[in-house]
Design a protein around this motif. Sequence first.
Motif, short mmCIF file in Angstrom:
data_model
loop_
_atom_site.label_atom_id
_atom_site.label_comp_id
_atom_site.label_asym_id
_atom_site.label_seq_id
_atom_site.Cartn_x
_atom_site.Cartn_y
_atom_site.Cartn_z
N SER A 386 -12.42 -6.26 4.48
CA SER A 386 -12.58 -6.77 3.06
C SER A 386 -12.57 -5.14 2.27
O SER A 386 -13.48 -4.50 2.35
CB SER A 386 -13.62 -7.46 2.71
OG SER A 386 -13.49 -8.99 3.63
N LEU A 387 -11.83 -5.23 1.20
CA LEU A 387 -11.48 -4.15 0.51
C LEU A 387 -12.30 -4.07 -0.90
O LEU A 387 -12.46 -5.00 -1.60
CB LEU A 387 -10.12 -3.98 0.11
CG LEU A 387 -9.02 -3.80 1.10
CD1 LEU A 387 -7.78 -3.92 0.47
CD2 LEU A 387 -9.33 -2.55 1.94
N PRO A 388 -13.14 -3.20 -1.08
CA PRO A 388 -13.92 -2.99 -2.24
C PRO A 388 -13.31 -2.93 -3.41
O PRO A 388 -12.25 -1.92 -3.44
CB PRO A 388 -14.80 -1.80 -1.91
CG PRO A 388 -14.12 -0.99 -1.12
CD PRO A 388 -13.19 -1.70 -0.14
N PRO A 389 -13.51 -3.36 -4.60
CA PRO A 389 -12.91 -3.18 -5.84
C PRO A 389 -13.06 -1.62 -6.35
O PRO A 389 -14.11 -1.09 -5.98
CB PRO A 389 -13.53 -4.07 -6.76
CG PRO A 389 -14.81 -4.29 -6.34
CD PRO A 389 -14.49 -4.25 -4.70
N PRO A 390 -11.90 -1.11 -6.94
CA PRO A 390 -10.83 -1.81 -7.24
C PRO A 390 -9.55 -1.56 -6.56
O PRO A 390 -8.45 -1.90 -6.84
CB PRO A 390 -10.41 -0.70 -8.50
CG PRO A 390 -10.99 0.78 -8.08
CD PRO A 390 -12.43 0.27 -7.36
N TRP A 391 -9.93 -1.36 -5.37
CA TRP A 391 -8.74 -1.40 -4.17
C TRP A 391 -8.03 -2.69 -4.03
O TRP A 391 -8.69 -3.75 -4.14
CB TRP A 391 -9.12 -0.88 -2.81
CG TRP A 391 -9.44 0.55 -2.73
CD1 TRP A 391 -10.60 1.22 -2.64
CD2 TRP A 391 -8.44 1.69 -2.59
NE1 TRP A 391 -10.51 2.52 -2.68
CE2 TRP A 391 -9.26 2.81 -2.58
CE3 TRP A 391 -7.12 1.51 -2.56
CZ2 TRP A 391 -8.81 3.99 -2.60
CZ3 TRP A 391 -6.62 2.82 -2.82
CH2 TRP A 391 -7.15 3.74 -2.63
N THR A 392 -6.88 -2.71 -4.01
CA THR A 392 -6.23 -4.01 -3.90
C THR A 392 -5.33 -4.08 -2.57
O THR A 392 -5.21 -2.87 -1.99
CB THR A 392 -4.78 -4.27 -5.25
OG1 THR A 392 -4.00 -3.27 -5.02
CG2 THR A 392 -5.80 -4.15 -6.47
N ASN A 393 -4.69 -5.10 -2.02
CA ASN A 393 -4.24 -4.90 -0.95
C ASN A 393 -2.81 -4.10 -1.03
O ASN A 393 -2.65 -3.18 0.18
CB ASN A 393 -3.27 -6.56 -0.70
CG ASN A 393 -4.31 -7.31 -0.45
OD1 ASN A 393 -5.02 -7.29 0.72
ND2 ASN A 393 -4.25 -8.43 -1.15
N GLU A 394 -1.95 -4.01 -2.07
CA GLU A 394 -1.10 -3.13 -2.29
C GLU A 394 -1.37 -1.71 -2.44
O GLU A 394 -0.56 -0.74 -1.59
CB GLU A 394 -0.17 -3.45 -3.54
CG GLU A 394 1.11 -2.86 -3.70
CD GLU A 394 1.94 -3.09 -4.77
OE1 GLU A 394 3.18 -2.58 -5.10
OE2 GLU A 394 1.32 -4.08 -5.39
N SER A 395 -2.47 -1.32 -3.28
CA SER A 395 -2.71 -0.03 -3.52
C SER A 395 -3.40 0.56 -2.23
O SER A 395 -3.11 1.76 -1.89
CB SER A 395 -3.90 0.18 -4.61
OG SER A 395 -5.00 -0.56 -4.30
N PHE A 396 -4.03 -0.11 -1.33
CA PHE A 396 -4.67 0.42 -0.23
C PHE A 396 -3.90 0.62 1.02
O PHE A 396 -3.81 1.71 1.67
CB PHE A 396 -5.93 -0.67 0.35
CG PHE A 396 -6.61 0.07 1.44
CD1 PHE A 396 -7.80 0.99 1.14
CD2 PHE A 396 -6.35 -0.32 2.97
CE1 PHE A 396 -8.44 1.47 2.18
CE2 PHE A 396 -7.05 0.35 3.68
CZ PHE A 396 -7.91 1.27 3.58
N THR A 397 -2.81 -0.36 1.05
CA THR A 397 -1.77 -0.37 2.25
C THR A 397 -1.01 1.10 1.85
O THR A 397 -0.57 1.93 2.97
CB THR A 397 -1.20 -1.47 2.23
OG1 THR A 397 -1.97 -2.51 2.58
CG2 THR A 397 -0.22 -1.47 3.48
N LYS A 398 -0.55 1.07 0.52
CA LYS A 398 0.19 2.33 0.31
C LYS A 398 -0.37 3.60 0.42
O LYS A 398 0.11 4.51 1.08
CB LYS A 398 0.77 2.12 -1.13
CG LYS A 398 1.80 3.06 -1.88
CD LYS A 398 1.91 3.07 -3.14
CE LYS A 398 3.09 4.01 -3.57
NZ LYS A 398 3.18 3.82 -5.17
N THR A 399 -1.72 3.71 -0.13
CA THR A 399 -2.43 5.02 -0.01
C THR A 399 -2.70 5.39 1.42
O THR A 399 -2.52 6.62 2.18
CB THR A 399 -3.80 4.75 -0.57
OG1 THR A 399 -3.60 4.48 -2.16
CG2 THR A 399 -4.69 6.23 -0.42
#
Length: 453
Positions: A386-399
Amino acid sequence: MNSMTIIKNEIKENPHLPFYLNFIKALQKGIENDTIEMGSRLPTQRQLAEELSLSLGTVTRAYKEAQKHSLISAVIGRGTVISHPSNNIDIVTEQKKYYDLSFISPFEFLNPSLEDALTHIDTQDKELLKYHEPRGMLRHRKAGAMWTKKFGVPVSEENILVCAGAQHALLSLLIGLFRAGDKIAAETITYPLLKELCQRLSLQLCPIKTDESGIIPENFELACKNGDIKGLYLMPSCQNPTLTQLPEFRRLAIVEICRKYDVKIIEDDVYALSLEQKLPPFAGLCPERTFFIASTSEAISGGLRIAYLTSPDEYIQTIEQSIGYSISMAVPLMAEIASYWIESGIAEKSLWAKKEEAAARNVLTRRILDGFSLETRSTGFYAWLSLPPPWTNESFTKTAKEHGVLVADCTQFSLHSPPAKHAVRLAICGIEKKEELSHALTILAAILRSSPQ
């Protein structure tokens, strides 16, 4: 810029093209350049037809073609929405420059010896090169019954059908048991291929609310009351991607609901053998309406492509026809290799070796990602982060990709668009060297401790 404007611009630029091609091109461009948001709702087909002065049939074709390309999906209660393209999830692609944690390749470096198997196969057996009935040769079905019993499902070879992998088994069930427009219930976060197949077969997926113990029976029964649910798809012992295990009391409750509302159960528990804890399968609790998929890929070899499908008596002929229509039969030579590995005990040894490796890797994963919300099983082949905020599915996958690591984000598994949860699945079984896995996980830990750019 809204989707209607983008579609109109595409038509102006390419007036000679059929509308459905302009429609697809417009959506692809909008998704690529972020001018169309994931999960945004499109106009109804009738609204778009009226706005563009087109026939309803022309627009309907465009929507169907876009759905085939996984650009849009129908979501109950919301209409038609923009989908996240499901490339690279549980489909092998060439990704040599990345640490690939997105695809579950189940410890292929621990697969049994093919050379050994070939030396034990009777090369003079001409039956292996002939056509056979779609359900498979009798001796292969007997081996399938042996393998299926390891999942806790006592079954006769007469109720076994040999398929070309679990995915083919699922396709054969969906084709054979259901018709266009039928409703299939599934957890809100579920196996991506189910989404793809239902879209292409025009089956409606109905998301059922879950909690930490899996599908909630009360919500499932409410869906059955409100809509004509024909089937239920479950991975009850080791759900992909969340690793959730459905407790026995909920299994019993769900069985009663399925009997009450005449719902067929597809039990696709391909990762169940990776765990130590065994719970009664639906195929044992409710054999008259449960279709159990016993795969060999995860335990033995991904390239083997043999799975055994268990069916109640009355549906065997129907499913056999589906197999015949799709591939005629699973390849007998592959089924022979699988039979040898199962009957000789080699398959069991391979499974134990993979579970031992999985145990070490889960310890490694939990140590490196300590402090983050992580679901694992002691011998599981993947983890759910589970991703901690402010990470989102899109931003974390891209990074993560920018830093050389591929992950499978929740968007690919969710029946809601956008998904209610921000999380990623980490396949810890595909990278052969533990040092490389450690490096990939360390990269992810560093990203989690930073902030999105």
